[in-house]
Scaffold this motif. Sequence first.
Motif, PDB file in Angstrom:
ATOM      1  N   GLU A  35     -22.327 -23.897  38.254  1.00  0.00           N
ATOM      2  CA  GLU A  35     -23.322 -23.466  37.268  1.00  0.00           C
ATOM      3  C   GLU A  35     -24.520 -24.405  37.189  1.00  0.00           C
ATOM      4  OE1 GLU A  35     -19.891 -25.554  35.187  1.00  0.00           O
ATOM      5  OE2 GLU A  35     -20.172 -23.870  36.589  1.00  0.00           O
ATOM      6  N   VAL A  36     -24.420 -25.600  37.804  1.00  0.00           N
ATOM      7  CA  VAL A  36     -25.545 -26.542  37.741  1.00  0.00           C
ATOM      8  C   VAL A  36     -26.047 -26.929  39.132  1.00  0.00           C
ATOM      9  CG1 VAL A  36     -24.860 -27.460  35.497  1.00  0.00           C
ATOM     10  CG2 VAL A  36     -23.979 -28.511  37.599  1.00  0.00           C
ATOM     11  N   ARG A  37     -25.590 -26.264  40.171  1.00  0.00           N
ATOM     12  CA  ARG A  37     -25.997 -26.640  41.525  1.00  0.00           C
ATOM     13  C   ARG A  37     -27.480 -26.410  41.765  1.00  0.00           C
ATOM     14  NH1 ARG A  37     -21.025 -24.152  45.230  1.00  0.00           N
ATOM     15  NH2 ARG A  37     -19.370 -25.522  44.389  1.00  0.00           N
ATOM     16  N   ASN A  38     -28.053 -25.461  41.054  1.00  0.00           N
ATOM     17  CA  ASN A  38     -29.471 -25.177  41.256  1.00  0.00           C
ATOM     18  C   ASN A  38     -30.371 -26.328  40.816  1.00  0.00           C
ATOM     19  OD1 ASN A  38     -28.983 -22.594  42.301  1.00  0.00           O
ATOM     20  ND2 ASN A  38     -28.962 -21.673  40.246  1.00  0.00           N
ATOM     21  N   PHE A  39     -29.830 -27.245  39.996  1.00  0.00           N
ATOM     22  CA  PHE A  39     -30.638 -28.361  39.501  1.00  0.00           C
ATOM     23  C   PHE A  39     -30.488 -29.612  40.368  1.00  0.00           C
ATOM     24  CE2 PHE A  39     -29.494 -25.734  35.795  1.00  0.00           C
ATOM     25  CZ  PHE A  39     -30.761 -25.330  35.418  1.00  0.00           C
ATOM     26  N   TYR A  40     -29.814 -29.488  41.500  1.00  0.00           N
ATOM     27  CA  TYR A  40     -29.659 -30.613  42.438  1.00  0.00           C
ATOM     28  C   TYR A  40     -30.459 -30.302  43.702  1.00  0.00           C
ATOM     29  CZ  TYR A  40     -25.949 -32.727  39.666  1.00  0.00           C
ATOM     30  OH  TYR A  40     -25.227 -33.337  38.659  1.00  0.00           O
ATOM     31  N   SER A  41     -30.984 -31.343  44.277  1.00  0.00           N
ATOM     32  CA  SER A  41     -31.774 -31.213  45.507  1.00  0.00           C
ATOM     33  C   SER A  41     -31.431 -32.375  46.447  1.00  0.00           C
ATOM     34  CB  SER A  41     -33.272 -31.207  45.185  1.00  0.00           C
ATOM     35  OG  SER A  41     -33.639 -32.415  44.542  1.00  0.00           O
ATOM     36  N   VAL A  48     -29.270 -41.692  54.264  1.00  0.00           N
ATOM     37  CA  VAL A  48     -28.131 -40.881  53.825  1.00  0.00           C
ATOM     38  C   VAL A  48     -28.656 -39.763  52.949  1.00  0.00           C
ATOM     39  CG1 VAL A  48     -25.931 -40.852  52.597  1.00  0.00           C
ATOM     40  CG2 VAL A  48     -26.590 -42.870  53.916  1.00  0.00           C
ATOM     41  N   ILE A  49     -28.232 -38.541  53.231  1.00  0.00           N
ATOM     42  CA  ILE A  49     -28.650 -37.394  52.442  1.00  0.00           C
ATOM     43  C   ILE A  49     -27.761 -37.316  51.204  1.00  0.00           C
ATOM     44  CG2 ILE A  49     -28.986 -34.911  52.406  1.00  0.00           C
ATOM     45  CD1 ILE A  49     -30.901 -36.392  54.232  1.00  0.00           C
ATOM     46  N   LEU A  50     -28.366 -37.399  50.041  1.00  0.00           N
ATOM     47  CA  LEU A  50     -27.651 -37.311  48.770  1.00  0.00           C
ATOM     48  C   LEU A  50     -28.196 -36.143  47.960  1.00  0.00           C
ATOM     49  CD1 LEU A  50     -27.597 -41.083  47.702  1.00  0.00           C
ATOM     50  CD2 LEU A  50     -25.778 -39.797  48.858  1.00  0.00           C
ATOM     51  N   CYS A  51     -27.309 -35.520  47.190  1.00  0.00           N
ATOM     52  CA  CYS A  51     -27.720 -34.473  46.255  1.00  0.00           C
ATOM     53  C   CYS A  51     -27.957 -35.122  44.898  1.00  0.00           C
ATOM     54  CB  CYS A  51     -26.648 -33.388  46.149  1.00  0.00           C
ATOM     55  SG  CYS A  51     -26.477 -32.383  47.636  1.00  0.00           S
ATOM     56  N   VAL A  52     -29.190 -35.098  44.446  1.00  0.00           N
ATOM     57  CA  VAL A  52     -29.542 -35.775  43.197  1.00  0.00           C
ATOM     58  C   VAL A  52     -30.219 -34.767  42.261  1.00  0.00           C
ATOM     59  CG1 VAL A  52     -29.778 -38.024  44.302  1.00  0.00           C
ATOM     60  CG2 VAL A  52     -31.762 -36.520  44.121  1.00  0.00           C
ATOM     61  N   SER A  53     -30.141 -35.053  40.979  1.00  0.00           N
ATOM     62  CA  SER A  53     -30.830 -34.263  39.955  1.00  0.00           C
ATOM     63  C   SER A  53     -31.929 -35.123  39.349  1.00  0.00           C
ATOM     64  CB  SER A  53     -29.837 -33.803  38.878  1.00  0.00           C
ATOM     65  OG  SER A  53     -29.363 -34.925  38.145  1.00  0.00           O
ATOM     66  N   ASN A  54     -32.641 -34.542  38.406  1.00  0.00           N
ATOM     67  CA  ASN A  54     -33.713 -35.293  37.753  1.00  0.00           C
ATOM     68  C   ASN A  54     -33.185 -36.392  36.833  1.00  0.00           C
ATOM     69  OD1 ASN A  54     -35.586 -33.704  39.036  1.00  0.00           O
ATOM     70  ND2 ASN A  54     -35.938 -32.357  37.259  1.00  0.00           N
ATOM     71  N   GLY A  68     -31.701 -42.939  25.228  1.00  0.00           N
ATOM     72  CA  GLY A  68     -30.721 -41.864  25.275  1.00  0.00           C
ATOM     73  C   GLY A  68     -30.035 -41.782  26.631  1.00  0.00           C
ATOM     74  N   GLN A  69     -29.303 -40.727  26.829  1.00  0.00           N
ATOM     75  CA  GLN A  69     -28.547 -40.505  28.066  1.00  0.00           C
ATOM     76  C   GLN A  69     -28.896 -39.126  28.614  1.00  0.00           C
ATOM     77  OE1 GLN A  69     -24.333 -40.803  27.613  1.00  0.00           O
ATOM     78  NE2 GLN A  69     -23.895 -40.484  29.789  1.00  0.00           N
ATOM     79  N   CYS A  70     -29.211 -39.073  29.919  1.00  0.00           N
ATOM     80  CA  CYS A  70     -29.570 -37.815  30.570  1.00  0.00           C
ATOM     81  C   CYS A  70     -28.320 -37.145  31.118  1.00  0.00           C
ATOM     82  CB  CYS A  70     -30.568 -38.072  31.688  1.00  0.00           C
ATOM     83  SG  CYS A  70     -31.166 -36.563  32.509  1.00  0.00           S
ATOM     84  N   SER A  71     -28.243 -35.849  30.909  1.00  0.00           N
ATOM     85  CA  SER A  71     -27.102 -35.077  31.401  1.00  0.00           C
ATOM     86  C   SER A  71     -27.598 -33.724  31.883  1.00  0.00           C
ATOM     87  CB  SER A  71     -26.059 -34.907  30.296  1.00  0.00           C
ATOM     88  OG  SER A  71     -24.972 -34.140  30.749  1.00  0.00           O
ATOM     89  N   VAL A  72     -26.964 -33.210  32.934  1.00  0.00           N
ATOM     90  CA  VAL A  72     -27.344 -31.919  33.500  1.00  0.00           C
ATOM     91  C   VAL A  72     -26.496 -30.840  32.833  1.00  0.00           C
ATOM     92  CG1 VAL A  72     -27.578 -30.541  35.589  1.00  0.00           C
ATOM     93  CG2 VAL A  72     -27.975 -33.004  35.686  1.00  0.00           C
ATOM     94  N   THR A  73     -27.159 -29.905  32.175  1.00  0.00           N
ATOM     95  CA  THR A  73     -26.482 -28.798  31.511  1.00  0.00           C
ATOM     96  C   THR A  73     -26.839 -27.493  32.221  1.00  0.00           C
ATOM     97  OG1 THR A  73     -28.299 -28.418  29.964  1.00  0.00           O
ATOM     98  CG2 THR A  73     -26.650 -30.057  29.324  1.00  0.00           C
ATOM     99  N   GLN A  74     -26.322 -26.397  31.718  1.00  0.00           N
ATOM    100  CA  GLN A  74     -26.630 -25.098  32.305  1.00  0.00           C
ATOM    101  C   GLN A  74     -28.098 -24.721  32.100  1.00  0.00           C
ATOM    102  OE1 GLN A  74     -23.925 -22.130  30.883  1.00  0.00           O
ATOM    103  NE2 GLN A  74     -22.099 -23.179  31.644  1.00  0.00           N
ATOM    104  N   GLN A  75     -28.764 -25.349  31.147  1.00  0.00           N
ATOM    105  CA  GLN A  75     -30.186 -25.123  30.929  1.00  0.00           C
ATOM    106  C   GLN A  75     -31.043 -26.136  31.679  1.00  0.00           C
ATOM    107  OE1 GLN A  75     -27.963 -25.230  28.279  1.00  0.00           O
ATOM    108  NE2 GLN A  75     -27.853 -22.970  28.256  1.00  0.00           N
ATOM    109  N   GLY A  76     -30.425 -27.088  32.328  1.00  0.00           N
ATOM    110  CA  GLY A  76     -31.177 -28.090  33.071  1.00  0.00           C
ATOM    111  C   GLY A  76     -30.927 -29.481  32.530  1.00  0.00           C
TER     112      GLY A  76
END
Length: 203
Positions: A35-41, A48-54, A68-76
């Motif tokens: 559900e959160v794969r779309n937010f990784y690139s 080394v190729i890594l899949c990272v988010s914002n 604060g703390q950043c977390s990837v949710t279904q909304q981004g």
Amino acid sequence: MNNDLLCFTPNNTHVTRQNLNIPGICLQQLTIPIEVRNFYSPKNVSGVILCVSNCSTNSDSFINCNKGQCSVTQQGPKCYCVSSDQFWYSGDRCQVSISKPGVYGGVAAGLAVLLIIILTLAIILCRRRRQASEKLIDKENRWYEDGWEADGKGERSVDTESGASNFYPVLENVNTDVKMTVPRPSPYFGPRSVPTAMWESST
């Protein structure tokens, strides 16, 4: 020929190059929730190729959540603000800090000012009621204390506030031992009310 042996002939071996689909590689990563794969690139980090988010510092669009703390949710990616013993943090990037002692002190000062205002109003109201009561008692006492003058004409005073005049009799100058007798009224017969026989005899 022995089938247990592997024969390698260099002239008969062909190597084919397989192109790697780098843009869609993160969509195939099973370690990332679907559900959160779309937010990784994909990102090349030190070869080394890594899949990272914002939320990752390796991302070109890194989101700094400050305290604060950043977390990837279904909304981004989203910043979740935390609080400490001295501050509350708010804002979309947790960039706003609110001092806890300052808030507590401001609330206490506001309540103290409100209490002072209430006490002041209560004191003013009590004083006005007391003054009104004293004026009423003073007017009642004047009726009994001022009284009439010795010549029997009495005393007249003028209220400067209302402009009305008051007459106060002196009851001490009244002799209560004197008996007052009222004469008995006698009938009066006028010329028209007296009988004709009595009128003629008197004439």
